[in-house]
Write an enzyme that holds these catalytic residues in place. Structure first.
Site, mmCIF file in Angstrom:
data_model
loop_
_atom_site.group_PDB
_atom_site.id
_atom_site.type_symbol
_atom_site.label_atom_id
_atom_site.label_comp_id
_atom_site.label_asym_id
_atom_site.label_seq_id
_atom_site.Cartn_x
_atom_site.Cartn_y
_atom_site.Cartn_z
ATOM 1 N N CYS A 130 -18.014 5.251 -8.345
ATOM 2 C CA CYS A 130 -17.601 5.561 -6.971
ATOM 3 C C CYS A 130 -17.819 7.028 -6.616
ATOM 4 C CB CYS A 130 -16.152 5.164 -6.757
ATOM 5 S SG CYS A 130 -15.891 3.403 -6.997
ATOM 6 N N HIS A 273 -13.870 8.606 -0.456
ATOM 7 C CA HIS A 273 -14.236 7.309 -1.020
ATOM 8 C C HIS A 273 -13.196 6.286 -0.588
ATOM 9 C CE1 HIS A 273 -15.161 4.075 -3.630
ATOM 10 N NE2 HIS A 273 -14.155 4.269 -4.444
ATOM 11 N N ASN A 303 -13.785 -1.760 -1.041
ATOM 12 C CA ASN A 303 -14.373 -0.688 -1.845
ATOM 13 C C ASN A 303 -15.805 -1.082 -2.233
ATOM 14 O OD1 ASN A 303 -15.163 1.061 -3.881
ATOM 15 N ND2 ASN A 303 -13.213 1.013 -4.973
HETATM 16 N N1 ACO Z 1 -2.221 -10.405 -4.973
HETATM 17 C C1 ACO Z 1 -0.923 -10.557 -5.257
HETATM 18 N N2 ACO Z 1 -0.313 -9.922 -6.277
HETATM 19 C C2 ACO Z 1 -1.055 -9.068 -7.000
HETATM 20 C C3 ACO Z 1 -2.419 -8.854 -6.750
HETATM 21 C C4 ACO Z 1 -3.004 -9.553 -5.687
HETATM 22 N N3 ACO Z 1 -4.299 -9.420 -5.336
HETATM 23 N N4 ACO Z 1 -2.894 -7.959 -7.634
HETATM 24 C C5 ACO Z 1 -1.867 -7.617 -8.430
HETATM 25 N N5 ACO Z 1 -0.756 -8.302 -8.057
HETATM 26 C C6 ACO Z 1 0.568 -8.236 -8.644
HETATM 27 C C7 ACO Z 1 0.533 -7.799 -10.077
HETATM 28 O O1 ACO Z 1 0.295 -8.891 -10.928
HETATM 29 C C8 ACO Z 1 1.921 -7.224 -10.238
HETATM 30 O O2 ACO Z 1 2.824 -8.324 -10.427
HETATM 31 P P1 ACO Z 1 3.958 -8.226 -11.583
HETATM 32 O O3 ACO Z 1 4.822 -7.073 -11.178
HETATM 33 O O4 ACO Z 1 4.611 -9.561 -11.458
HETATM 34 O O5 ACO Z 1 3.200 -7.997 -12.833
HETATM 35 C C9 ACO Z 1 2.227 -6.625 -8.878
HETATM 36 O O6 ACO Z 1 1.309 -7.245 -7.960
HETATM 37 C C10 ACO Z 1 2.032 -5.118 -8.815
HETATM 38 O O7 ACO Z 1 0.797 -4.781 -9.441
HETATM 39 P P2 ACO Z 1 0.288 -3.293 -9.488
HETATM 40 O O8 ACO Z 1 -0.992 -3.244 -10.266
HETATM 41 O O9 ACO Z 1 1.427 -2.435 -9.932
HETATM 42 O O10 ACO Z 1 0.001 -3.006 -7.944
HETATM 43 P P3 ACO Z 1 -0.273 -1.634 -7.251
HETATM 44 O O11 ACO Z 1 0.743 -1.382 -6.217
HETATM 45 O O12 ACO Z 1 -0.567 -0.534 -8.258
HETATM 46 O O13 ACO Z 1 -1.639 -1.908 -6.485
HETATM 47 C C11 ACO Z 1 -4.019 -1.466 -6.717
HETATM 48 C C12 ACO Z 1 -2.809 -2.274 -7.223
HETATM 49 C C13 ACO Z 1 -4.238 -1.830 -5.264
HETATM 50 C C14 ACO Z 1 -5.232 -1.842 -7.542
HETATM 51 C C15 ACO Z 1 -3.747 0.061 -6.827
HETATM 52 O O14 ACO Z 1 -3.231 0.348 -8.097
HETATM 53 C C16 ACO Z 1 -4.959 0.909 -6.572
HETATM 54 O O15 ACO Z 1 -5.485 0.992 -5.465
HETATM 55 N N6 ACO Z 1 -5.442 1.616 -7.606
HETATM 56 C C17 ACO Z 1 -6.562 2.557 -7.422
HETATM 57 C C18 ACO Z 1 -7.898 1.858 -7.382
HETATM 58 C C19 ACO Z 1 -8.991 2.869 -7.117
HETATM 59 O O16 ACO Z 1 -8.774 3.886 -6.472
HETATM 60 N N7 ACO Z 1 -10.209 2.643 -7.572
HETATM 61 C C20 ACO Z 1 -11.234 3.662 -7.267
HETATM 62 C C21 ACO Z 1 -12.305 3.653 -8.161
HETATM 63 S S1 ACO Z 1 -13.180 2.134 -8.146
HETATM 64 C C22 ACO Z 1 -14.675 2.501 -9.038
HETATM 65 O O17 ACO Z 1 -14.891 3.577 -9.521
HETATM 66 C C23 ACO Z 1 -15.658 1.366 -9.258
#
Ligand code: ACO
Length: 352
Positions: A130, A273, A303
């Site tokens: 990214c 990004h 993304n």
């Molecule tokens: N739908 C419903 N529930 C979900 C989903 C979904 N799609 N995905 C995860 N959950 C659940 C999880 O299982 C978890 O449940 P649990 O508590 O029962 O285990 C709960 O939701 C919370 O999960 P988290 O991973 O803690 O969710 P978070 O609030 O951190 O959001 C996310 C996840 C959106 C991925 C976030 O962490 C994020 O944006 N991270 C950064 C990603 C990023 O910036 N990437 C950039 C680089 S990409 C590249 O370089 C290719």
């Protein structure tokens, strides 16, 4: 000496030696035809439109169908950028393609070169997930600054739909496919569009986000075996990547502002990004940038990895938000881990 022979002492173009800047003079983009909404995905994995929108800001993403590849998307974006800059393909000296999902591991940029008929250009790939587009833009600008090249196309394109586990709701809802391109031209140093930049890598945190080679071996002769090529699907520790982004992106942007003596109030746009709306909002709040100055198209495309920044730039240039002379703070961040920032001055034609 051919036009593509690199020599700092012998500029490829007569008269180019005094040019020490890189002007951003055109852009273009392309996305696949098929859009998958959050509701569409909830028919496949246990998720909901409400969860995805509230956690990420994403409402839909494009997914490449038959006949749509990195080559076709990148070529379409490239043609649009050439038309916007008013250039012919044969004028190009370099095509730099940032991608982590190539059509060919040996390099996809030459396929794009052939597709658009840029027969004079040298073409190669650059991989930095990214951060790829920003790293490629900064890299390409150096060839312009040192007088080696005059006209360059930087493309960011990814098709991560190829590499997702479509049964893993933690990742499959986040990514989409697309391509964006920017035309860069040698210019006088005082008109340099790359006002300042920083690039960073931290491989010790590589495991946070990977699309890694699988470990399979095939016996050859006696005790000797050979590894079989193949990659796993995308693995991401979302919380760690989130914490990394909201710490490092403001830090690198603060460094850029300090190095130039500019205040955040001088910025016309924040063009980050596009990974998560909460990251965009957190960075904007850190610099007290009004949210209407923060560019976001996450709702439509998710993304798209190396494509997000040029895709967003193209949209905002064409709808007239970004205008010639505007100052843009940009940051790419992601797998590597890698991240970087740049202060950019847009010089392209006004929207018609
Ligand atoms: N739908 C419903 N529930 C979900 C989903 C979904 N799609 N995905 C995860 N959950 C659940 C999880 O299982 C978890 O449940 P649990 O508590 O029962 O285990 C709960 O939701 C919370 O999960 P988290 O991973 O803690 O969710 P978070 O609030 O951190 O959001 C996310 C996840 C959106 C991925 C976030 O962490 C994020 O944006 N991270 C950064 C990603 C990023 O910036 N990437 C950039 C680089 S990409 C590249 O370089 C290719």
């Amino acid at each position: 000496m051919s036009a593509n022979t690199l020599s700092a002492a012998t500029p490829a173009h007569r008269g180019a030696s005094h040019l020490r800047g890189a002007a951003l003079v055109g852009c273009g983009s392309a996305v696949p035809a098929t859009s998958l909404s959050n509701s569409d995905l909830s028919a496949r994995v246990e998720t909901s439109d409400d969860w995805i929108r509230s956690r990420t800001g994403i409402g839909a993403r494009r997914v490449a169908g038959p006949g749509e590849t990195i080559t076709t998307l990148a070529a379409e974006a490239a043609r649009a950028a050439l038309a916007h800059a008013g250039w012919e393909a044969q004028e190009l000296d370099l095509i730099l393609l940032a991608t982590s999902s190539p059509d060919d591991l040996f390099g996809t940029a030459p396929r794009v070169q052939a597709a658009i008929g840029a027969s004079r250009a040298v073409a190669f790939d650059l991989t930095a997930a990214c951060s790829g587009f920003l790293f490629a833009l900064i890299t390409a600008a150096q060839y312009l600054r040192n007088g080696s090249f005059t006209k360059v196309l930087v493309i960011g394109a990814d098709q991560l739909s190829r590499w997702l586990d479509w049964d893993d709701r933690r990742t499959c809802v986040l990514f989409g496919d697309g391509a964006g391109a920017v035309a860069l031209e040698a210019c006088e140093a005082d008109e340099d569009g790359l006002v300042a930049f920083r690039m960073r890598s931290d491989g010790s945190r590589n495991a946070c986000l990977t699309l890694a080679q699988t470990e399979h071996h095939r016996p050859l002769v006696g005790d000797t075996s050979a590894q079989i090529g193949g990659f796993a699907t995308i693995h991401m520790n979302g919380q760690e990547v989130y914490k990394f982004a909201v710490r490092e992106v403001p830090a690198v942007l603060a460094e850029l502002l300090a190095s130039t003596g500019l205040e955040a109030s001088a910025l016309d746009w924040l063009l980050l990004h596009q990974a998560n709306q909460r990251i965009l909002d957190a960075v904007a709040d850190r610099f007290a940038v009004p949210h209407e100055r923060v560019l976001s198209n996450l709702a439509h495309y998710g993304n798209t990895s190396a494509a997000t920044i040029p895709l967003m730039l193209d949209e905002a240039v064409r709808d007239g938000r970004i205008q010639s002379g505007h100052l843009i703070a940009s940051s790419g961040f992601g797998a590597g881990l890698s991240w970087g920032g740049a202060l950019l001055r847009w010089r392209g034609p006004q929207a018609s």
